[in-house]
Design a protein around this motif. Structure first.
Motif, short mmCIF file in Angstrom:
data_model
loop_
_atom_site.label_atom_id
_atom_site.label_comp_id
_atom_site.label_asym_id
_atom_site.label_seq_id
_atom_site.Cartn_x
_atom_site.Cartn_y
_atom_site.Cartn_z
N HIS A 61 8.38 2.21 -5.56
CA HIS A 61 7.61 0.96 -5.48
C HIS A 61 7.31 0.71 -4.01
N GLY A 62 6.04 0.89 -3.62
CA GLY A 62 5.68 0.81 -2.21
C GLY A 62 5.61 -0.60 -1.67
N LEU A 63 5.69 -0.68 -0.34
CA LEU A 63 5.71 -1.97 0.35
C LEU A 63 4.59 -2.14 1.36
N SER A 64 3.97 -1.05 1.82
CA SER A 64 3.12 -1.16 3.01
C SER A 64 1.76 -0.49 2.91
N LEU A 65 1.31 -0.17 1.70
CA LEU A 65 0.01 0.47 1.57
C LEU A 65 -1.13 -0.51 1.87
N SER A 66 -0.90 -1.79 1.63
CA SER A 66 -1.87 -2.84 1.96
C SER A 66 -3.20 -2.61 1.24
N LEU A 67 -3.13 -2.59 -0.08
CA LEU A 67 -4.31 -2.29 -0.89
C LEU A 67 -5.42 -3.32 -0.70
N GLY A 68 -5.08 -4.54 -0.34
CA GLY A 68 -6.10 -5.56 -0.15
C GLY A 68 -6.54 -5.71 1.29
N GLY A 69 -6.03 -4.88 2.18
CA GLY A 69 -6.34 -5.03 3.60
C GLY A 69 -7.75 -4.62 3.96
N SER A 70 -8.15 -4.95 5.18
CA SER A 70 -9.50 -4.63 5.66
C SER A 70 -9.54 -3.33 6.45
N GLU A 71 -8.41 -2.92 7.01
CA GLU A 71 -8.36 -1.67 7.75
C GLU A 71 -8.36 -0.49 6.78
N PRO A 72 -8.88 0.68 7.19
CA PRO A 72 -8.85 1.86 6.31
C PRO A 72 -7.43 2.19 5.87
N LEU A 73 -7.32 2.74 4.67
CA LEU A 73 -6.01 3.16 4.20
C LEU A 73 -5.42 4.20 5.14
N ASP A 74 -4.11 4.16 5.30
CA ASP A 74 -3.39 5.10 6.16
C ASP A 74 -3.24 6.42 5.41
N LEU A 75 -4.14 7.36 5.67
CA LEU A 75 -4.13 8.62 4.93
C LEU A 75 -2.91 9.47 5.27
N VAL A 90 9.02 12.22 -8.77
CA VAL A 90 8.86 10.81 -9.12
C VAL A 90 7.80 10.68 -10.21
N ARG A 91 8.16 10.05 -11.31
CA ARG A 91 7.27 9.90 -12.45
C ARG A 91 6.46 8.61 -12.41
N MET A 92 6.87 7.66 -11.62
CA MET A 92 6.16 6.38 -11.54
C MET A 92 6.08 5.92 -10.08
N TYR A 93 4.88 5.56 -9.64
CA TYR A 93 4.68 5.00 -8.30
C TYR A 93 3.83 3.74 -8.43
N SER A 94 4.25 2.68 -7.79
CA SER A 94 3.54 1.41 -7.86
C SER A 94 3.42 0.80 -6.48
N GLU A 95 2.51 -0.13 -6.35
CA GLU A 95 2.30 -0.88 -5.11
C GLU A 95 1.93 -2.31 -5.45
N HIS A 96 1.99 -3.17 -4.45
CA HIS A 96 1.69 -4.59 -4.66
C HIS A 96 0.19 -4.84 -4.61
N LEU A 97 -0.28 -5.70 -5.46
CA LEU A 97 -1.67 -6.14 -5.44
C LEU A 97 -1.78 -7.24 -4.39
N SER A 98 -1.80 -6.79 -3.13
CA SER A 98 -1.76 -7.71 -2.00
C SER A 98 -2.20 -6.96 -0.75
N TYR A 99 -2.11 -7.62 0.39
CA TYR A 99 -2.25 -6.90 1.65
C TYR A 99 -1.10 -7.31 2.56
N CYS A 100 -0.76 -6.43 3.49
CA CYS A 100 0.40 -6.69 4.35
C CYS A 100 0.16 -6.22 5.78
N SER A 101 -1.08 -5.99 6.15
CA SER A 101 -1.35 -5.54 7.51
C SER A 101 -2.71 -6.05 7.97
N ASP A 102 -2.82 -6.25 9.27
CA ASP A 102 -4.07 -6.62 9.93
C ASP A 102 -3.87 -6.33 11.40
N ASP A 103 -4.30 -5.15 11.83
CA ASP A 103 -4.02 -4.70 13.20
C ASP A 103 -2.52 -4.68 13.45
#
Length: 277
Positions: A61-75, A90-103
């Motif tokens: 369960h991820g914490l820092s992908l920042s799916l709602g952020g404005s910066e490009p995803l961290d490839l 790992v059979r299941m991977y999830s992330e938050h429907l949110s953002y957690c980064s901005d510069d």
């Protein structure tokens, strides 16, 4: 010996590592960790994770992908995550429907505006993340205390993102309860409005009662009875889905956490829900 099913799980936290390493193999079906807290970690922690991964299936369960952020995803981070998921099967991977980064990282889960524009933006990033990871992901409904802008309801926003991104939903039952109290909607109706086929996992956790109309999602206390009741309804509607007990601080003795995971299993068995393996 790895469990064949992923029904009842516990969050893998560094503060619990000694107790988890001594835990009986059948105590839970799986453990869930945040990959960014373990990627490239060596020493005693890395050894402990490796030992647990040999005994229990691991979900992430991820914490820092920042799916709602404005910066490009961290490839680069996505590539690291894919390697971690592959390495630990790992059979299941999830992330938050949110953002957690901005510069830089904000170290909190920030709510996304409930707008059509945000739906398109987030869905495109979820599709990109799924392609980079080589697997479907689930997004989690977050708790929030103020919304930037709401052109649609939280439920409609989540449904629209799931449809456009073609991804799954990790249903956090405690977050539904907290948001329903804080924002004045009916929790049961919210559950009934979610698409059944999209729910592939659940979270349950404790919260703090600041006031009747203000609940704070803390992950630092036992699960409340109202949340257990809502979890029962969720199991009836969505069937038995992999469910994680989240506890992030104020750790009690492991026996108390395992009593809660045992209650998860009891609710699953009593709900009449079924899940295909």
């Amino acid at each position: 010996m790895r469990a064949a099913t992923l029904n009842t799980g516990l969050g893998l936290r560094r503060g619990l590592l000694p107790e988890l390493l001594a835990m009986d193999a059948g105590a839970v079906d799986f453990l869930e960790c945040a990959p960014e807290n373990w990627i490239a970690v060596g020493g005693a922690y890395g050894k402990g994770l490796a030992q647990l991964a040999e005994r229990f299936p691991i979900t992430c369960h991820g914490l820092s992908l920042s799916l709602g952020g404005s910066e490009p995803l961290d490839l680069h981070f996505l590539d690291q995550t894919r390697h971690f998921l592959d390495r630990h099967q790992v059979r299941m991977y999830s992330e938050h429907l949110s953002y957690c980064s901005d510069d830089g990282h904000l170290y909190d889960l920030m709510p996304i505006p409930f707008t059509d524009e945000a739906v398109h933006h987030v869905a495109a990033r979820i599709r990109q993340a799924q392609e980079q990871l080589g697997r479907r992901i689930a997004v989690e409904n977050i708790s929030y205390y103020a919304a930037p802008y709401q052109a649609m309801s939280e439920l409609d926003f989540i449904r629209a993102v799931l449809d456009e991104a073609d991804c799954d939903l990790l249903l956090d039952v405690n977050n539904v309860f907290v948001n329903a109290c804080n924002h004045g909607y009916e929790a049961r109706a919210f559950l009934e409005g979610l698409p059944q086929a999209r729910v592939t996992g659940m979270h349950i956790a404790g919260h703090y009662d600041e006031a009747p109309d203000l609940k704070v999602d803390t992950h630092g206390a036992p699960v409340k009875e109202d949340v257990w009741a809502l979890y029962t309804l969720a199991c009836v509607r969505f069937g038995v889905q992999p469910t994680v007990l989240e506890r992030d601080f104020n750790y009690p003795p492991l026996a108390e956490l395992l009593a809660e995971t045992a209650r998860i299993r009891s609710v699953q068995l009593a709900s009449g829900g079924r899940r295909d393996e």
